[in-house]
Structures are given as C-alpha cells and as structure tokens.
Design a protein around this motif. Sequence first.
Motif, mmCIF file in Angstrom:
data_model
loop_
_atom_site.group_PDB
_atom_site.id
_atom_site.type_symbol
_atom_site.label_atom_id
_atom_site.label_comp_id
_atom_site.label_asym_id
_atom_site.label_seq_id
_atom_site.Cartn_x
_atom_site.Cartn_y
_atom_site.Cartn_z
ATOM 1 N N UNK A 233 25.332 -41.057 -1.157
ATOM 2 C CA UNK A 233 26.097 -40.459 -0.070
ATOM 3 C C UNK A 233 26.144 -41.421 1.108
ATOM 4 N N UNK A 234 27.340 -41.724 1.540
ATOM 5 C CA UNK A 234 27.489 -42.610 2.688
ATOM 6 C C UNK A 234 27.233 -41.786 3.949
ATOM 7 N N UNK A 236 27.229 -40.301 7.687
ATOM 8 C CA UNK A 236 28.339 -40.154 8.621
ATOM 9 C C UNK A 236 28.530 -41.413 9.457
ATOM 10 N N UNK A 361 34.555 -32.759 2.096
ATOM 11 C CA UNK A 361 33.210 -33.079 2.571
ATOM 12 C C UNK A 361 32.652 -32.017 3.518
ATOM 13 N N UNK A 362 33.270 -30.834 3.514
ATOM 14 C CA UNK A 362 32.779 -29.697 4.311
ATOM 15 C C UNK A 362 32.700 -29.977 5.805
ATOM 16 N N UNK A 388 31.767 -37.398 9.643
ATOM 17 C CA UNK A 388 31.655 -37.178 8.199
ATOM 18 C C UNK A 388 33.020 -37.244 7.521
ATOM 19 N N UNK B 314 27.847 -30.694 5.970
ATOM 20 C CA UNK B 314 28.875 -31.689 5.682
ATOM 21 C C UNK B 314 28.258 -32.849 4.911
ATOM 22 N N UNK B 315 29.044 -33.393 4.009
ATOM 23 C CA UNK B 315 28.580 -34.511 3.211
ATOM 24 C C UNK B 315 28.369 -35.719 4.123
ATOM 25 N N UNK B 316 27.189 -36.298 4.036
ATOM 26 C CA UNK B 316 26.931 -37.486 4.841
ATOM 27 C C UNK B 316 26.372 -37.173 6.209
ATOM 28 N N UNK B 317 26.216 -35.893 6.503
ATOM 29 C CA UNK B 317 25.678 -35.524 7.810
ATOM 30 C C UNK B 317 24.261 -36.070 7.943
#
Lengths: 427, 319
Positions: A233-234, A236, A361-362, A388, B314-317
């Motif tokens: 996962x990159x 934010x 990505x929510x 994000x 959220x992804x990457x948070x």
Amino acid sequence: MIKRSFFGLATPLFPYDPPPRPPADPLDIPLPETISLYIEKPFESVSAVKLKVGERVHAGQFVQLMPGDAEGTVSPVAGRVTAVEPYSGDFGRRYTRLTIAAEPSGPQDDAFAAVAAEPTLAGLTRYLSDCPGAPPLHLLDEGGPEIDTIVISGMDSDLLMATSQYVMESRVEDVKKGIAVLKQVAAEKHIVGVVPRDRIQGYGHMGCEFLAADASHPAGMPVKIMHDVFGRTVPAGQRVEDVGAAFFPAEAVAAIGRSVSEARVEMHKLITVIDKQGVTRMVSAVIGTPFSAILAACGITLGARDSLIVGGPMTGAAVYSTDHPVQADTDALMVQDSADVPLSSDYPCINCGECIRICPVHVPVNMLIRFLEAGQYETAAEEYDLHCCIECGLCSFVCPSHIPIFQYIRLGKYELERIKALEAEND
Amino acid sequence: MINQNKLIVSHAPFWHNGSGIAERSYNVMGAALLAVLAGFMRYGMPAVGVVCLSVSMAMFWELAYTRLTKMPDTIGDGNAAMFGLVLAMMLPATTPWWIVVIGTFLAIIIGRQIYGGIGSNAFHPAVLATAILIISWKNHFNFDGAYVAYNFDFLSRYPLGMLKNFGPRGIAHYDLMDLFLGRQVGGIGSGCGLALVLGGIYLMLRGYIRWEVSVSFLVGVFLTAQIFNMVNPERFAGPLFHILTGYTLLAAFFLITEDSSSPVNPLPMVIYGLGGGLLVVLIRNIGAHTDGTLYAVLTMNLVNPLLDKIRPKALGKVA
Ligand code: SF4
Ligand code: SF4
C-alpha cells in the motif's frame, strides 16, 4: 460514453479497452516540418541557455540546455533549432520549449552506438530517459529511493486507451530484449510484468514473471497495481517509488529493447487516438510532432468549442492548442465534440453517497468536497484523506450534482504543495 | 496558430454518467405517484386538491426564496416539488388550505433554505414541517375526525389510534391484508402499503434510495415490535401491524432515506435504519404519541452526522 445503468443499485464496472487481436499496424504519421520538445526546466534567460537558435542537431543527439548541465534531452530528429522559449503548463509548471526544424535526411548521431554495444545504467539514463514511455531509469540509480522491484506495466491507466496493451501484443520481441537489457544494467532488481487478467497467457518466455491485474478502471493505475497485485500500500501522498517500485510502461521497455538492438535511439511514440465517436486507432509519431499533424493524418477536424485532450476520458488534460506536441508520456489523444463536453455546475453536494460507493480507496469524498469548496485544504488533507486519492476521476464521473470534485482535489493538492514550498523557502 | 479554433479547456473527467438532481427528484415523485393515486381513489377530490396545492406551494416558496435572495433559480431541479409531494402524502385529505401553505413554507424555507438549501438540510424538510404542524394544530391531524364525512366500506378508525386507546384488543378486527391494500384511514399517500412497497422497490433497484437504510429500518421495526409482542402480547401489537400502519412504510422508502439527512457509509446506514425502526416502536408502545415515526426520523436525522463518522479507513491513510 458510459452512462449510468438503469439499475443504479449495481456497482458499475469500467472495463479497459483491449486492442484487437491480431493488432492492426499503427498509422505512421509523416515527419512534420518542425517538432517541439518540452524540457522540464524553467527558462531563465536567453543568455543562460547554451543551446542557441540556428544551431544544428543530429537525430539522437544528446542536447544540453544549460552549460554544465548533466541533464538534457535527446533530439528525435536532425535539424536546426529555430526557437528556445519559456512555456508554462498546468498548475504553474514551468518548462523550456525547444523548436527544431526537421531535416528528414539529416545526420544520425552515433554516440549512442557505444552505449548500445555495452549498456550501462548511466548511458541508458542519459540517452533513453525521454524515449517513448519515459522510462524512469534515474530511479534505479544508487542515489535515488530504495527500489527493489521494476514493474513493467502492460496496463493502461484510463479507459479507451490501449497503448501499453498494444505494445504487449505487437512488440513482444522488443519488450523481451528490453527486459534483458534491464536485467543487465540493474541486475539486483526484481523484474515483474503486469498485464490484464484476460491476456495473461503467452508471456512465459519473456524472461521475467508476469502477473495479472483486473482489466477495469482504476486497476491499471500504478498505485492500484501496487496494492492489488503486489500487496504494497502506497502511503497517502507518496508515490510508488516510495514503496520500492519503479514503474516502466511496456512501451518504455520496448523502446529500450529496440534502441539497444538497433543501436539508435527509438523516438517513435505510439498514441491511441480517440475520435469524437469514441472510435480508437493506434498511430505512431515522432516525439515532438504537433497534434495538428496527427489529427490531419487521421482525418479529424476540430470545430470551435471542441475539446482536445491529452490522455483518456477519466484522467486526461485538455489543451488549448493543436500545436501542442507529442511527449514521451503522451499515451492517448482524445477529441471531444463540443456537444459532449460535460459541464460542471455550482450545485452543492446533496450527500447522495454515489462518490463514496465508487471511490476505490475509500476517500470520504462527500465530506472532502465540502472542505475543498471552502478552501480549507489543510483540514481536507488531515481529516478527510485528500492525499489518499489516487486521481482516478470516478467520483466526478458519478456525481449527480456535477461538482468538479476531481479538479478540486487536484487544486487542493497543488495548493498544499505550494504552501509547503513557500514555508520551506521562508525557513 | 493564428487562424485557430478556440478549444474548450475543461478538466477531467471528460465523461459523466448522465445522472442529475432533477432525475433523482422526478424519479422519487414518480415512485410516489402510485401511493398518491391510491389516496386519490380513496379520498377523491379533496386529496387531489391538497396534493396539487402542496406541490405548487412548495415550488412557489422555492422560487420566491431564490428570487428574493437573488440566488440562481433552482426550481427546475424538482427538489422542492418532491418535498411538496411527500409532505402532502402525510396530510389528511381534509387538511385546510392554510395548513398546506404553512406546511410547505415550513418545509421549504425553514426546513431547507435556512439551512443553506439543497444538500444542507439536517432534517427531512417535509418531516420537520409535518411534525411542527402536528404539534401546532393537533386536531387537524386526528384521522378519525378528519374523515367523518366519508363512508368507507372498511373499519374507518385510525388503526394506531385504536391501538393506543384499546391495546391489541382494539385492533383485533383489522385484517392485515386489508391494511396492506390500503383499506385504512391515514395520510393521503401513507395508507396503501402495496403502492408504497412497489414504489420503494423501484427506487431501491434504480439506486435513488439506499436499500440498506430502508431494509434495516423495516427490520428494526419488525424486531422491536416482535420483542415487545413476545414479552406482553396483551399490551403490544405484533410487528406486521406496526409495519402496515401509520407512516411506517412511507418513512421506510420516502422519509428516512432522504439524501442529505441520512448517512452514506455502509455500517452507519444499517445502524441508522435499525435505530429508526427501534424508535418508531418504542415511541408507539411506551411513548406518548400515537405514531412515533416522524419523531423517530427526526431523531435519527439528528444523530446522522455522528453515525456517518464510522467509515472505512482510506487506503494508504497514515496512522
Ligand atoms: S478521484 Fe475520486 S474516486 Fe478516484 S480516488 Fe480520488 S477521491 Fe476516490
Ligand atoms: S456524488 Fe456528489 S452529490 Fe453525491 S455525495 Fe458525492 S459529492 Fe455529494
């Protein structure tokens, strides 16, 4: 254009558009009279520039802009420099624009032949960084971020765009050679290819492992590939290189392969041209070719208030002039009729939640947009996950209020970047 | 360069799925039409009058407000008309004209524009308006009194009133199927369960309302009523009776689902629905009001912003 389905309850899919099998030959765009190159370096003053108007360049010659610069660009054609001038792009980015009058039978520079005979990372970086696909060779250098994986992306990152997929179908030998070259110059890196799931067959002999990704938007975007395919996962606000991956578009690898095997810098870019009806065709043009030449060759006429878009329908960028040239990363050129240009409105968010359900990505878009509209970028970033966002464009696509959410997001990120730069300057 | 067409430089995305606010409003109105028609058939011209007046007055207030405040006209998006229609569905067919005028004013100006217009209302405007009307002019919302002039071929006492006054014995004569088919007195558009359910299914399938909210609301009503009924069947009515009477079904598909005052994240939607259902039965069974639906909706509207904070990470948070 994809429309909301009658049964809006179902989550829509946005399939990428694979090239036909067998792939048709690209349409060759004849060499234009002049080409122009954008160099990502602000133009300071005429006297600071080493390259002078009137100077002759060879095809494939490494040209330096400023004296003592390690950086520069490779001229795709032989010819005479006719202008060196400043150019500002979107969001205040500043470039130097170089115009060269092409001489079709002009001399070919032979310095690259030595690099091709004995490829080194430094040599490739110098000569091939601006070749089609813009291979990020500089990332593999010691001084850069810690990279352990080279990802060869056979995925396109927008709808209707098929450039990378086309390369994986039609330039297999070049890609294979490119992989071999990369292995040679970056031996300790792990090389992995990624292609759409339904086209995963047939890459067993390429010299590296190939993995499958979903063939629907936004699964082809690098950050999504890193997450879905590699399980990384990159964080934010960071880029794929920060989690150890260097993304090479398939076309870049093919260009490396072909350049080395032919001992000549490959400068023909493949571009998916999308006409007003959404019909696509592949063209091949020398980097620096103005869009007008491509449109003319494809028989596309632009009327007043039409749009010319670099990139695909979800994430592209509109340009105001057909003089704009093909660049190393111009994967698609889209023409849109004035009647089809969607207008945004000044309606507020009605809290329908469509954006929430579509965001891959929510990101809490419904809250985020309230803060972005109010110009509260810091809160947007700290509490509502602005950084994000992977910039897929889907939230704007579905918003019934027609809020230009995506543009607000880009603006928000840009403004924060600017504030940060200003603060750094003041310290 | 010189002789060039002017191109439009807009921003990505260059496609839109074609959805719009007007489309949403008109679809909700279309879905409500069935229930409204059932009301017209039951109550005749007075009902037609109330609905027409309510829709047109709601539009009038909207236009008057935007004109007075020099804001762009928003009447074309159908949102005001939709709230006018939903308001009328809650009113008795015999509602005097001035109550309709005040009610639409409350809904459009107080319930919606004062909060900042479309999308900013914390409460469902029509529910807020009806609740204020009921508190202010209780007599006009007495469904037993409202329809004395009518001759119905079914039990013409308001079912929830009977339940409140006489307990389950009072409602022994109601047939659940009758209630479902609209053979009961109530608001113009709230009586016919069948029509409301059909409209609701349409809206859920087309994605204009969220099934998570509607279904969990009904589940909430059902479960709570079932528990009460099991604990003391002598005092509390069964779950189906609660679902088929009062504003329950109207609320499930047209009130509690309203965009701006309901959550958008998955878990909050379910909690919101369940909570609403729970409150409806609590108020009816142990509260002071005959039909608790409106207060249940308003209460849930109030906690909505809090609930909606529960959202997927959220992804990457980072952190
Ligand atoms: S562009 Fe919109 S939908 Fe896409 S990642 Fe960003 S916030 Fe989410
Ligand atoms: S899609 Fe648009 S109107 Fe709907 S919640 Fe998102 S931002 Fe608001």
